[in-house]
Design an enzyme around this catalytic site. Structure first.
Site, mmCIF file in Angstrom:
data_model
loop_
_atom_site.group_PDB
_atom_site.id
_atom_site.type_symbol
_atom_site.label_atom_id
_atom_site.label_comp_id
_atom_site.label_asym_id
_atom_site.label_seq_id
_atom_site.Cartn_x
_atom_site.Cartn_y
_atom_site.Cartn_z
ATOM 1 C CG HIS A 1 12.155 28.891 -29.447
ATOM 2 N ND1 HIS A 1 11.535 29.321 -30.374
ATOM 3 C CD2 HIS A 1 11.790 27.707 -29.051
ATOM 4 C CE1 HIS A 1 10.637 28.366 -30.755
ATOM 5 N NE2 HIS A 1 10.654 27.552 -29.948
ATOM 6 C CG HIS B 1 9.025 30.741 -26.894
ATOM 7 N ND1 HIS B 1 8.498 31.115 -27.973
ATOM 8 C CD2 HIS B 1 9.417 29.402 -26.836
ATOM 9 C CE1 HIS B 1 8.445 29.974 -28.778
ATOM 10 N NE2 HIS B 1 8.864 29.049 -28.032
ATOM 11 C CG HIS C 1 12.067 22.013 -29.991
ATOM 12 N ND1 HIS C 1 11.117 22.013 -29.080
ATOM 13 C CD2 HIS C 1 12.078 23.556 -30.402
ATOM 14 C CE1 HIS C 1 10.371 22.934 -28.888
ATOM 15 N NE2 HIS C 1 11.136 23.983 -29.849
ATOM 16 C CG HIS D 1 2.771 25.274 -30.479
ATOM 17 N ND1 HIS D 1 2.870 23.914 -30.192
ATOM 18 C CD2 HIS D 1 3.899 25.396 -30.990
ATOM 19 C CE1 HIS D 1 3.903 23.322 -30.547
ATOM 20 N NE2 HIS D 1 4.789 24.258 -30.857
ATOM 21 C CE1 TYR E 1 8.829 21.520 -31.533
ATOM 22 C CE2 TYR E 1 6.519 21.282 -31.710
ATOM 23 C CZ TYR E 1 7.429 21.814 -31.082
ATOM 24 O OH TYR E 1 7.231 22.705 -30.016
ATOM 25 C CD GLU F 1 8.667 24.930 -33.003
ATOM 26 O OE1 GLU F 1 7.585 24.862 -32.640
ATOM 27 O OE2 GLU F 1 9.502 25.277 -32.193
#
Length: 309
Positions: free
Chosen positions: A154, A201, A216, A248, A257, A267
């Site tokens: 992503h 996502h 990112h 997260h 990251y 990431e």
């Protein structure tokens, strides 16, 4: 869920300040597979377990950042329909000819209100993942070189007008909202996470005054152990790390990251849950954004909010 319409993230083209340095980093440290170079000076890479020709393209420029991000769609008929839907919504589209990117068919390009160039395409040459299509092994020797992510997973993009961006993705492109962060005003959305699949996502956006910024690109790792191994490789190669290893709260993903030599953040990511379109979006209030970003430390890292390319 049935896979129709937009299938998945397909490619990103990113600018680097020194091409040879960028090639060495993405090939030797990240462990991406180089698949081609073109007359425009672009170098093409794929993650080892991706089957299409390329997913990450770099070119040399005076400023780091992202040129465009592309999604693969089901077929040419879907590409035509989505282009018509975008135009009916009032968005100008441009057709990029087949072959403009190596081994890639026609692309439909359009500019988001956030200032980002987005693309849709239906065809890209399949070159496989180095293993047989019949009785395949689970991995092969080349897959252990460098960090060696499985796929481009992503991107998080920073820019203005993400409320309108969300409408385009949900009303036109068929994405659904998975999670969001409410802004300090208690009403507007400061960040949104969107999916076109059952991934937690496929793209995310955060409100930011400057248009077209890259926060990112994210690469999927197979396990938490592989994320930690990626951290070891980063340290062995003096890679500048931003955050992590950590988890997260938002998406439940485990992460590190870091920055490439040109200052483009990337990431290494794994985990998350599997949402479906009928799920109610999860909401994070701004006063708890720190826990959403870094769940164990509950720390709102300044660099995460302010450093982009």
């Amino acid at each position: 869920m049935a896979m129709t319409g937009v299938l998945r993230p397909g490619h990103a083209q990113v600018r680097v300040l020194d091409l040879e340095e960028g090639i060495k980093f993405y090939r030797d440290v990240m462990g991406l597979v180089e698949t081609g170079r073109d007359e425009h000076g672009r170098v093409y890479f794929k993650c080892w377990d991706e089957r299409d020709h390329s997913s990450y393209i770099i070119r040399e420029a005076d400023q780091a950042g992202i040129d465009f991000f592309g999604f693969k769609v089901l077929d040419e008929a879907t590409l035509d329909q989505l282009e018509a839907d975008l135009q009916a919504y009032g968005i100008e589209t441009r057709r990029m000819p087949a072959g403009d990117l190596l081994e890639t068919g026609e692309r439909v390009r359009f500019t988001l209100p956030s200032g980002h160039e987005m693309e849709l395409y239906a065809t890209k040459t399949a070159c496989g993942n180095g293993m047989s299509m019949v009785n395949p092994a689970p991995w092969y020797d080349e897959s252990e070189k460098g960090i060696a992510p499985l796929r481009l997973d992503h991107a998080l993009l920073y820019g203005p007008n993400i409320a309108e961006v969300k409408k385009i993705f949900t009303d036109v492109l068929g994405f659904f909202l998975v999670e969001r962060v409410i802004g300090e005003d208690g009403e507007s959305e400061a960040a949104i996470w969107l999916s076109c699949s059952h991934k937690v996502h496929d793209i995310a956006f955060a409100e930011y005054p400057e248009p077209g910024k890259l926060h990112h690109c994210s690469f999927l790792m197979e396990s938490w152990e592989k994320v930690l191994r990626a951290g070891d490789i980063m340290s062995m190669n003096d890679v500048a790390v931003d955050i992590g290893p950590t988890r997260h709260g938002i998406t439940r993903g485990c992460t590190i990251y870091a920055w490439d030599p040109s200052g483009n953040r990337f990431e290494t990511f794994m985990g998350g849950y599997q949402p479906y379109p009928d799920y109610e979006p999860l909401t994070w209030t701004f006063d708890n954004f720190a826990q959403g970003l870094d769940y164990p430390q509950r720390k709102l890292h300044e660099t995460f909010l302010t450093v982009v390319s």
